[in-house]
Write an enzyme that holds these catalytic residues in place. Sequence first.
Site, PDB file in Angstrom:
ATOM      1  N   HIS A  57       0.824  -1.217   0.000  1.00 17.70           N
ATOM      2  CA  HIS A  57       0.000   0.000   0.000  1.00 17.70           C
ATOM      3  C   HIS A  57       0.859   1.269   0.000  1.00 17.70           C
ATOM      4  CE1 HIS A  57      -4.194   0.702  -0.163  1.00 17.70           C
ATOM      5  NE2 HIS A  57      -4.452   0.950   1.094  1.00 17.70           N
ATOM      6  N   ASN A  68      -6.925   6.378   3.847  1.00 20.93           N
ATOM      7  CA  ASN A  68      -8.324   6.763   3.622  1.00 20.93           C
ATOM      8  C   ASN A  68      -8.616   8.206   3.994  1.00 20.93           C
ATOM      9  OD1 ASN A  68      -8.147   6.411   6.358  1.00 20.93           O
ATOM     10  ND2 ASN A  68      -9.927   5.081   6.547  1.00 20.93           N
ATOM     11  N   ASP A 105      -0.718   2.224  -5.318  1.00 17.29           N
ATOM     12  CA  ASP A 105      -0.704   0.788  -5.573  1.00 17.29           C
ATOM     13  C   ASP A 105      -1.955   0.401  -6.351  1.00 17.29           C
ATOM     14  OD1 ASP A 105      -2.059   1.513  -3.058  1.00 17.29           O
ATOM     15  OD2 ASP A 105      -2.498  -0.616  -2.913  1.00 17.29           O
ATOM     16  N   ASN A 116      -9.342   3.349  -1.456  1.00 17.31           N
ATOM     17  CA  ASN A 116      -9.816   4.337  -0.483  1.00 17.31           C
ATOM     18  C   ASN A 116      -9.059   5.657  -0.538  1.00 17.31           C
ATOM     19  OD1 ASN A 116     -11.883   2.737   0.535  1.00 17.31           O
ATOM     20  ND2 ASN A 116     -10.533   1.734   1.997  1.00 17.31           N
TER      21      ASN A 116
END
Length: 194
Positions: free
Chosen positions: A23, A72, A97, A118
């Site tokens: 991520h 997020n 990613d 997100n």
Amino acid sequence: MASDTWLIAGLGNPGSRYRHTRHNIGHMVLDELVDRMDAKYTRTKVGAQVVAARLGLGGPKVVLAVSEGYMNTSGKPIRGLVDYFDVDPARLVVVHDEVDLDFGRIKLKRGGSEGGHNGLKSITQHLRGDRDYIRVRVGVSRPPGRMETADYVLQKFSPDQADELPQLVQRAADAVELIITEGLTGAQNTVHQA
């Protein structure tokens, strides 16, 4: 009229726990770009660390940014930087990613859906629904078997992937530079044929 500055945002999560996870590839690419400029991040009041510089001698103005918050919540600091530096959202480049691309592949695109990401959802929300920003999608592959995507992207790269990761990060950083110097179409023609 908006400035001619480019804002390059690398998505990821803060802290050592997430540093080498899938991520956080956006942060890794931004770190590579900052190293190329021989610069250091500075903290801002909007919750991001930035480097403001020129790409090459007399080149375009760029702001390289990583959020200090979680994936997020990426949209709020990015919106703060868009406003502060008066950046046209069309000159916002987001590096992230992408599970829908095989590991090692890079795809460049403008706009489109967030595909369940997100960080992108947060950015679009804080840009009041504007999706016209550019995405540098760095492939991390889909999770194996029935593993949840959220669990997969928060894991470190496999040993084989980790061996190839430095080259992938360099190629993604090259792609960002190409977008700025050659435009999106020129960069796509180079990157998508690699």
